[in-house]
Write a protein that holds these residues in place. Structure first.
Motif, PDB file in Angstrom:
ATOM      1  N   PHE A  21     -12.293  19.345  -5.508  1.00 43.32           N
ATOM      2  CA  PHE A  21     -11.583  19.048  -6.725  1.00 43.32           C
ATOM      3  C   PHE A  21     -10.170  19.217  -6.772  1.00 43.32           C
ATOM      4  N   PRO A  22      -9.713  20.352  -6.284  1.00 47.28           N
ATOM      5  CA  PRO A  22      -8.153  20.398  -6.301  1.00 47.28           C
ATOM      6  C   PRO A  22      -7.361  19.079  -5.791  1.00 47.28           C
ATOM      7  N   GLN A  23      -7.895  18.502  -4.454  1.00 42.50           N
ATOM      8  CA  GLN A  23      -7.382  17.926  -3.549  1.00 42.50           C
ATOM      9  C   GLN A  23      -7.809  16.471  -4.192  1.00 42.50           C
ATOM     10  N   ALA A  24      -8.572  16.068  -4.918  1.00 43.21           N
ATOM     11  CA  ALA A  24      -9.088  14.831  -5.806  1.00 43.21           C
ATOM     12  C   ALA A  24      -8.013  14.692  -6.872  1.00 43.21           C
ATOM     13  N   GLN A  29      -3.490  12.543  -9.524  1.00 41.63           N
ATOM     14  CA  GLN A  29      -2.236  12.507 -10.321  1.00 41.63           C
ATOM     15  C   GLN A  29      -0.839  12.254  -9.611  1.00 41.63           C
ATOM     16  N   SER A  30      -0.641  12.447  -8.353  1.00 43.94           N
ATOM     17  CA  SER A  30       0.402  11.705  -7.493  1.00 43.94           C
ATOM     18  C   SER A  30       0.369  10.665  -6.980  1.00 43.94           C
ATOM     19  N   ARG A  31      -0.896   9.846  -7.163  1.00 46.54           N
ATOM     20  CA  ARG A  31      -0.917   8.567  -6.841  1.00 46.54           C
ATOM     21  C   ARG A  31      -0.650   8.237  -5.449  1.00 46.54           C
ATOM     22  N   SER A  32      -1.080   9.282  -4.335  1.00 41.71           N
ATOM     23  CA  SER A  32      -0.560   9.289  -3.161  1.00 41.71           C
ATOM     24  C   SER A  32      -1.843   9.996  -2.463  1.00 41.71           C
ATOM     25  N   ALA A  33      -2.286   9.139  -1.383  1.00 41.00           N
ATOM     26  CA  ALA A  33      -3.297   9.688  -0.465  1.00 41.00           C
ATOM     27  C   ALA A  33      -2.856   9.635   1.069  1.00 41.00           C
ATOM     28  N   GLU A  34      -1.505   9.444   1.347  1.00 36.45           N
ATOM     29  CA  GLU A  34      -0.812   9.094   2.515  1.00 36.45           C
ATOM     30  C   GLU A  34      -1.322  10.229   3.469  1.00 36.45           C
ATOM     31  N   ASP A  35      -1.583  11.637   3.028  1.00 29.92           N
ATOM     32  CA  ASP A  35      -1.994  12.433   4.096  1.00 29.92           C
ATOM     33  C   ASP A  35      -3.367  12.347   4.591  1.00 29.92           C
ATOM     34  N   PHE A  36      -4.180  11.494   4.010  1.00 35.75           N
ATOM     35  CA  PHE A  36      -5.496  11.168   4.628  1.00 35.75           C
ATOM     36  C   PHE A  36      -5.401  10.006   5.385  1.00 35.75           C
ATOM     37  N   THR A  80      -7.521   5.792  -4.442  1.00 40.44           N
ATOM     38  CA  THR A  80      -6.078   5.832  -4.585  1.00 40.44           C
ATOM     39  C   THR A  80      -5.507   5.489  -3.224  1.00 40.44           C
ATOM     40  N   LYS A  81      -6.022   5.767  -2.126  1.00 39.24           N
ATOM     41  CA  LYS A  81      -5.162   5.383  -0.992  1.00 39.24           C
ATOM     42  C   LYS A  81      -5.314   3.637  -0.814  1.00 39.24           C
ATOM     43  N   ALA A  82      -6.327   3.179  -1.158  1.00 40.44           N
ATOM     44  CA  ALA A  82      -6.496   1.770  -1.131  1.00 40.44           C
ATOM     45  C   ALA A  82      -5.424   1.036  -2.355  1.00 40.44           C
ATOM     46  N   ARG A  83      -5.372   1.757  -3.279  1.00 35.44           N
ATOM     47  CA  ARG A  83      -4.620   1.173  -4.551  1.00 35.44           C
ATOM     48  C   ARG A  83      -3.280   1.452  -4.463  1.00 35.44           C
ATOM     49  N   TYR A  84      -2.711   2.172  -3.891  1.00 39.76           N
ATOM     50  CA  TYR A  84      -0.989   3.199  -3.865  1.00 39.76           C
ATOM     51  C   TYR A  84      -1.054   3.393  -2.131  1.00 39.76           C
ATOM     52  N   PRO A  85      -0.815   2.260  -1.599  1.00 41.26           N
ATOM     53  CA  PRO A  85      -0.696   2.390  -0.177  1.00 41.26           C
ATOM     54  C   PRO A  85       0.593   3.204   0.417  1.00 41.26           C
ATOM     55  N   LYS A  86       1.478   3.256  -0.274  1.00 45.61           N
ATOM     56  CA  LYS A  86       2.587   4.225  -0.157  1.00 45.61           C
ATOM     57  C   LYS A  86       3.156   4.884  -1.407  1.00 45.61           C
ATOM     58  N   SER A  87       3.478   6.099  -1.258  1.00 42.84           N
ATOM     59  CA  SER A  87       3.772   6.864  -2.445  1.00 42.84           C
ATOM     60  C   SER A  87       4.754   6.506  -3.272  1.00 42.84           C
ATOM     61  N   PRO A  88       4.550   6.659  -4.663  1.00 51.49           N
ATOM     62  CA  PRO A  88       5.568   5.945  -5.514  1.00 51.49           C
ATOM     63  C   PRO A  88       7.116   6.566  -5.690  1.00 51.49           C
ATOM     64  N   ILE A  89       6.972   7.700  -4.849  1.00 50.50           N
ATOM     65  CA  ILE A  89       8.324   8.458  -4.997  1.00 50.50           C
ATOM     66  C   ILE A  89       9.078   8.021  -3.923  1.00 50.50           C
TER      67      ILE A  89
END
Length: 89
Positions: A21-24, A29-36, A80-89
């Motif tokens: 739950f915390p990771q999901a 929230q961050s719209r980033s799954a780059e670490d996966f 999230t990873k598919a939708r936001y391939p790069k971090s928005p930050i």
């Protein structure tokens, strides 16, 4: 469901599933799954689906419920990873 083994299985499923739950939430929230990595998500996702099928075939409520919820959580990370391939930050 008065069997101690069933209760242990349900508790174990709740604890391991709750750990996602915390990771999901953070990923959503961050719209980033780059670490996966995609290979991790694929292997883990297929493994969880197989555990879910196993639980269904064995009529094991603990396995089925825990893995069904985990599929939903890992799906949030995959989307999230598919939708936001790069971090928005």
């Amino acid at each position: 469901m008065n069997d101690v083994t069933s209760w242990i299985g349900l508790l174990a499923g709740c604890l391991t599933t709750a750990s996602f739950f915390p990771q999901a939430r953070k990923t959503w929230q961050s719209r980033s799954a780059e670490d996966f990595s995609w290979p991790y998500l694929l292997l883990f996702g297929v493994g969880i689906v197989m555990w879910d099928i196993y639980g269904i075939l064995r009529h094991d409520l603990a396995i089925t419920v825990a893995n069904t919820v985990t599929i939903l959580l890992i799906s949030i990370i995959i989307v999230t990873k598919a939708r936001y391939p790069k971090s928005p930050i």
